[in-house]
Scaffold this motif. Structure first.
Motif, PDB file in Angstrom:
ATOM      1  N   ALA A  19     -25.352  27.298 -26.429  1.00  0.00           N
ATOM      2  CA  ALA A  19     -23.786  27.111 -25.868  1.00  0.00           C
ATOM      3  C   ALA A  19     -22.996  26.437 -26.469  1.00  0.00           C
ATOM      4  N   ALA A  20     -23.715  25.216 -27.205  1.00  0.00           N
ATOM      5  CA  ALA A  20     -23.000  24.184 -28.106  1.00  0.00           C
ATOM      6  C   ALA A  20     -22.407  24.869 -29.207  1.00  0.00           C
ATOM      7  N   ALA A  21     -23.284  25.624 -29.922  1.00  0.00           N
ATOM      8  CA  ALA A  21     -22.972  26.408 -31.259  1.00  0.00           C
ATOM      9  C   ALA A  21     -21.763  27.474 -30.958  1.00  0.00           C
ATOM     10  N   GLY A  22     -22.036  28.278 -29.515  1.00  0.00           N
ATOM     11  CA  GLY A  22     -20.547  28.972 -29.340  1.00  0.00           C
ATOM     12  C   GLY A  22     -19.353  28.146 -29.145  1.00  0.00           C
ATOM     13  N   SER A  23     -19.733  26.969 -28.532  1.00  0.00           N
ATOM     14  CA  SER A  23     -18.510  26.206 -28.517  1.00  0.00           C
ATOM     15  C   SER A  23     -17.813  25.841 -29.673  1.00  0.00           C
ATOM     16  N   LEU A  24     -18.672  25.524 -30.596  1.00  0.00           N
ATOM     17  CA  LEU A  24     -18.138  25.264 -31.796  1.00  0.00           C
ATOM     18  C   LEU A  24     -17.471  26.319 -32.582  1.00  0.00           C
ATOM     19  N   VAL A  25     -17.942  27.659 -32.525  1.00  0.00           N
ATOM     20  CA  VAL A  25     -17.382  28.664 -33.030  1.00  0.00           C
ATOM     21  C   VAL A  25     -16.071  28.950 -32.498  1.00  0.00           C
ATOM     22  N   GLY A  26     -15.982  28.867 -31.156  1.00  0.00           N
ATOM     23  CA  GLY A  26     -14.965  29.239 -30.144  1.00  0.00           C
ATOM     24  C   GLY A  26     -13.746  28.245 -30.697  1.00  0.00           C
TER      25      GLY A  26
ATOM     26  N   VAL B 117     -24.961  32.746 -23.402  1.00  0.00           N
ATOM     27  CA  VAL B 117     -24.512  31.339 -23.245  1.00  0.00           C
ATOM     28  C   VAL B 117     -23.888  31.195 -24.594  1.00  0.00           C
ATOM     29  N   PHE B 118     -23.948  31.803 -25.649  1.00  0.00           N
ATOM     30  CA  PHE B 118     -23.224  31.775 -26.849  1.00  0.00           C
ATOM     31  C   PHE B 118     -21.774  32.065 -26.609  1.00  0.00           C
ATOM     32  N   ILE B 119     -21.428  33.172 -25.799  1.00  0.00           N
ATOM     33  CA  ILE B 119     -20.355  33.726 -25.330  1.00  0.00           C
ATOM     34  C   ILE B 119     -19.390  32.659 -24.399  1.00  0.00           C
ATOM     35  N   GLY B 120     -20.170  32.109 -23.314  1.00  0.00           N
ATOM     36  CA  GLY B 120     -19.568  31.359 -22.498  1.00  0.00           C
ATOM     37  C   GLY B 120     -19.264  29.901 -23.172  1.00  0.00           C
TER      38      GLY B 120
ATOM     39  N   GLY C 166     -14.812  26.522 -25.853  1.00  0.00           N
ATOM     40  CA  GLY C 166     -14.494  25.804 -27.064  1.00  0.00           C
ATOM     41  C   GLY C 166     -13.126  26.591 -27.518  1.00  0.00           C
ATOM     42  N   GLY C 167     -13.046  27.956 -27.350  1.00  0.00           N
ATOM     43  CA  GLY C 167     -11.714  28.462 -27.678  1.00  0.00           C
ATOM     44  C   GLY C 167     -10.415  28.035 -26.944  1.00  0.00           C
ATOM     45  N   LEU C 168     -10.592  27.742 -25.650  1.00  0.00           N
ATOM     46  CA  LEU C 168      -9.519  27.123 -25.058  1.00  0.00           C
ATOM     47  C   LEU C 168      -9.165  25.823 -25.594  1.00  0.00           C
ATOM     48  N   ILE C 169     -10.216  24.864 -25.945  1.00  0.00           N
ATOM     49  CA  ILE C 169      -9.707  23.435 -26.325  1.00  0.00           C
ATOM     50  C   ILE C 169      -9.338  23.561 -27.802  1.00  0.00           C
ATOM     51  N   GLY C 170      -9.802  24.348 -28.411  1.00  0.00           N
ATOM     52  CA  GLY C 170      -9.349  24.608 -30.014  1.00  0.00           C
ATOM     53  C   GLY C 170      -7.725  25.178 -30.043  1.00  0.00           C
ATOM     54  N   ALA C 171      -7.566  25.933 -29.105  1.00  0.00           N
ATOM     55  CA  ALA C 171      -6.337  26.565 -29.110  1.00  0.00           C
ATOM     56  C   ALA C 171      -5.359  25.704 -28.672  1.00  0.00           C
ATOM     57  N   GLY C 172      -5.666  24.822 -27.724  1.00  0.00           N
ATOM     58  CA  GLY C 172      -4.893  23.753 -27.241  1.00  0.00           C
ATOM     59  C   GLY C 172      -4.392  22.777 -28.312  1.00  0.00           C
ATOM     60  N   LEU C 173      -5.354  22.425 -28.977  1.00  0.00           N
ATOM     61  CA  LEU C 173      -5.263  21.574 -29.962  1.00  0.00           C
ATOM     62  C   LEU C 173      -4.492  22.036 -31.181  1.00  0.00           C
ATOM     63  N   GLY C 174      -4.877  23.458 -31.362  1.00  0.00           N
ATOM     64  CA  GLY C 174      -4.341  23.852 -32.567  1.00  0.00           C
ATOM     65  C   GLY C 174      -2.677  24.122 -32.567  1.00  0.00           C
ATOM     66  N   LYS C 175      -2.263  24.233 -31.313  1.00  0.00           N
ATOM     67  CA  LYS C 175      -0.720  24.270 -30.991  1.00  0.00           C
ATOM     68  C   LYS C 175      -0.057  22.784 -31.289  1.00  0.00           C
ATOM     69  N   SER C 176      -0.762  21.704 -30.969  1.00  0.00           N
ATOM     70  CA  SER C 176      -0.448  20.597 -31.461  1.00  0.00           C
ATOM     71  C   SER C 176      -0.278  20.299 -32.801  1.00  0.00           C
ATOM     72  N   LEU C 177      -1.438  20.710 -33.468  1.00  0.00           N
ATOM     73  CA  LEU C 177      -1.612  20.599 -34.841  1.00  0.00           C
ATOM     74  C   LEU C 177      -0.990  21.616 -35.645  1.00  0.00           C
ATOM     75  N   SER C 178      -0.179  22.482 -35.281  1.00  0.00           N
ATOM     76  CA  SER C 178       0.353  23.755 -36.098  1.00  0.00           C
ATOM     77  C   SER C 178       0.965  23.055 -37.424  1.00  0.00           C
TER      78      SER C 178
END
Length: 264
Positions: free
Chosen positions: A12-19, A211-214, A219-231
């Motif tokens: 699950a942690a690995a999936g979060s990192l990829v997402g 669990v990887f998908i979950g 992780g994708g939601l967190i990364g996308a939110g941070l990605g907007k502020s760091l665009s």
């Protein structure tokens, strides 16, 4: 293969990192799925890691299709032809991949990671024709590039978005924002084809994929939110992520060389 609860937690942690990486830099993150499953989760059989990764990447791509479809950034006819040609390639590539020794496959995978890192550093231009359609002129290019990309995707068990995006832009001259959205059709199709082929040989761990998908969704939601502020720092983010890919690739080459008896 029976995994422990700790290993599923690491999955699950690995999936979060990829997402997270996908959400943050918008591409290339799925290339980390296989090494994370092998070296972090501890899946010893490379083919099992590749089959499981292919399923997880396909699922994440399918989920990401929804927002792109809503925003109208998918050229469905073009993406459909590319995906159909690529499915044939993915079936061939995954069949070849299953026949290759697992450690040799990981070594080749590490070489591919270096190529991905270089492509991320080069960047991609966003110009093109937003009104492009499927025509007799670009159809042969789509079939050729789709088949070739599908073979590589199936062989290594990757989504292949970093190859599909420039292929679509080359074949049709579509802008990058359409290429990114349209590429998800191919990533989904190639991943499902590869996963199905590997599943026939028993090389998909379904609970681990779940669990990887979950983890990837979170992780994708967190990364996308941070990605907007760091665009505004997109170039710097790509450089940091490409460097991470190079480091992981070097580690994979070292481990594979040791497993193959090339070094002591």
């Amino acid at each position: 293969m029976d995994l422990s609860l700790l290993q599923y937690g690491l999955g699950a942690a690995a999936g979060s990192l990829v997402g997270f990486s996908l959400g943050l830099v918008g591409g290339g993150g799925s290339i980390l799925a296989v090494p994370l499953i092998v070296y972090l989760v501890g899946v010893k059989e490379p083919h099992l890691a590749i089959g499981t990764s292919a399923l997880a990447v396909a699922a994440n791509a399918a989920l990401n299709l929804i927002p792109h479809a809503r925003h109208g950034t998918i050229k469905w006819k073009i993406a459909g032809l590319f995906a159909v040609a690529g499915v044939v390639g993915a079936l061939l590539g995954s069949t070849l991949g299953k026949a290759v020794d697992g450690q040799k496959l990981l070594a080749l995978f590490a070489v591919l990671m270096v190529i991905v890192g270089v492509l991320m550093l080069r960047g991609r231009k966003g110009d093109g024709d937003p009104d492009v359609t499927l025509t007799p002129g670009n159809a042969p290019k789509l079939v050729a590039t789709g088949t070739a990309t599908g073979i590589l995707s199936g062989f290594f068990g990757i989504g292949g978005g970093f190859l599909i995006v420039p292929s679509l832009m080359y074949a049709t001259r579509m802008p990058i924002f359409y290429a990114v959205g349209s590429s998800l059709v191919g990533v989904t199709a190639f991943g499902l084809t590869t996963a199905a082929n590997y599943a026939l040989s028993g090389w998909v761990d379904w609970p681990l994929a779940g669990v990887f998908i979950g983890g990837g969704l979170v992780g994708g939601l967190i990364g996308a939110g941070l990605g907007k502020s760091l665009s505004t720092h997109k170039g710097a983010l790509n450089t940091v992520f490409a460097t991470l890919i190079f480091v992981v690739a070097a580690y994979m080459l070292y481990r594979s060389a040791g497993a193959l008896g090339l070094i002591g």
